[in-house]
Design a protein around this motif. Sequence first.
Motif, PDB file in Angstrom:
ATOM      1  N   SER A   6      -3.081  -8.126  -2.204  1.00 38.85           N
ATOM      2  CA  SER A   6      -2.055  -7.500  -2.904  1.00 38.85           C
ATOM      3  C   SER A   6      -1.447  -6.399  -1.897  1.00 38.85           C
ATOM      4  O   SER A   6      -1.846  -5.936  -0.864  1.00 38.85           O
ATOM      5  N   ASP A   7      -0.230  -5.986  -2.372  1.00 37.82           N
ATOM      6  CA  ASP A   7       0.505  -4.924  -1.242  1.00 37.82           C
ATOM      7  C   ASP A   7      -0.453  -3.734  -1.222  1.00 37.82           C
ATOM      8  O   ASP A   7      -0.376  -2.937  -0.035  1.00 37.82           O
ATOM      9  N   ARG A   8      -0.686  -3.203  -2.391  1.00 34.22           N
ATOM     10  CA  ARG A   8      -1.751  -2.058  -2.165  1.00 34.22           C
ATOM     11  C   ARG A   8      -3.033  -2.218  -1.504  1.00 34.22           C
ATOM     12  O   ARG A   8      -3.315  -1.321  -0.509  1.00 34.22           O
ATOM     13  N   ALA A   9      -3.683  -3.468  -1.407  1.00 32.85           N
ATOM     14  CA  ALA A   9      -4.661  -3.710  -0.485  1.00 32.85           C
ATOM     15  C   ALA A   9      -4.164  -3.620   1.166  1.00 32.85           C
ATOM     16  O   ALA A   9      -5.018  -3.353   2.045  1.00 32.85           O
ATOM     17  N   GLN A  10      -2.827  -4.334   1.163  1.00 33.78           N
ATOM     18  CA  GLN A  10      -2.488  -4.300   2.805  1.00 33.78           C
ATOM     19  C   GLN A  10      -2.175  -2.815   3.023  1.00 33.78           C
ATOM     20  O   GLN A  10      -2.647  -2.593   4.323  1.00 33.78           O
ATOM     21  N   LYS A  11      -1.726  -2.130   2.392  1.00 36.26           N
ATOM     22  CA  LYS A  11      -1.368  -0.670   2.758  1.00 36.26           C
ATOM     23  C   LYS A  11      -2.865   0.163   2.908  1.00 36.26           C
ATOM     24  O   LYS A  11      -3.120   0.835   3.855  1.00 36.26           O
ATOM     25  N   ASP A  12      -4.062  -0.309   1.955  1.00 31.96           N
ATOM     26  CA  ASP A  12      -5.153   0.384   2.316  1.00 31.96           C
ATOM     27  C   ASP A  12      -5.628  -0.117   3.618  1.00 31.96           C
ATOM     28  O   ASP A  12      -6.181   0.862   4.555  1.00 31.96           O
ATOM     29  N   ARG A  15      -3.774   1.574   6.602  1.00 33.55           N
ATOM     30  CA  ARG A  15      -4.255   2.930   6.486  1.00 33.55           C
ATOM     31  C   ARG A  15      -5.799   3.245   7.361  1.00 33.55           C
ATOM     32  O   ARG A  15      -6.054   4.239   7.963  1.00 33.55           O
ATOM     33  N   ARG A  82      -7.720  -3.933  -3.775  1.00 37.79           N
ATOM     34  CA  ARG A  82      -7.824  -2.828  -3.118  1.00 37.79           C
ATOM     35  C   ARG A  82      -8.998  -2.871  -1.665  1.00 37.79           C
ATOM     36  O   ARG A  82     -10.089  -3.495  -2.098  1.00 37.79           O
ATOM     37  N   GLU A  93      -9.394   6.901  -6.943  1.00 34.48           N
ATOM     38  CA  GLU A  93      -8.556   5.945  -6.306  1.00 34.48           C
ATOM     39  C   GLU A  93      -8.031   4.737  -6.912  1.00 34.48           C
ATOM     40  O   GLU A  93      -6.777   4.628  -6.844  1.00 34.48           O
ATOM     41  N   ARG A  96      -4.663   6.246  -9.015  1.00 35.01           N
ATOM     42  CA  ARG A  96      -3.360   6.252  -8.018  1.00 35.01           C
ATOM     43  C   ARG A  96      -2.556   5.275  -8.226  1.00 35.01           C
ATOM     44  O   ARG A  96      -2.777   4.109  -7.982  1.00 35.01           O
TER      45      ARG A  96
END
Length: 96
Positions: A6-12, A15, A82, A93, A96
Amino acid sequence: MKIFRSDRAQKDLLRIYGYLADRNLRAADALVEEIDTKFENLYRFPFIGRERSSLAPGLRSVLVGTHLIFYLVERDRIVIVRVIDGRMDIDEEFRR
């Protein structure tokens, strides 16, 4: 079956990598290797993770070092939802 981040997992992941790489590039690269290996294991054994339905229906997690990979098993793919440091407040988390 495919692995989809997911986009969120990629951002995680970005980071986490950035944080580690600033301090220890080898450790960051090693963690990426471990996570990739875990993704391969999920591909072969999708139900290996612990059920986390209290956070979201169908959600599962597996541990990689101190990080938790949260994912869903769908009909034709595994969705990485995530990737969170297990020392964090997981409930917070997810809100958010």
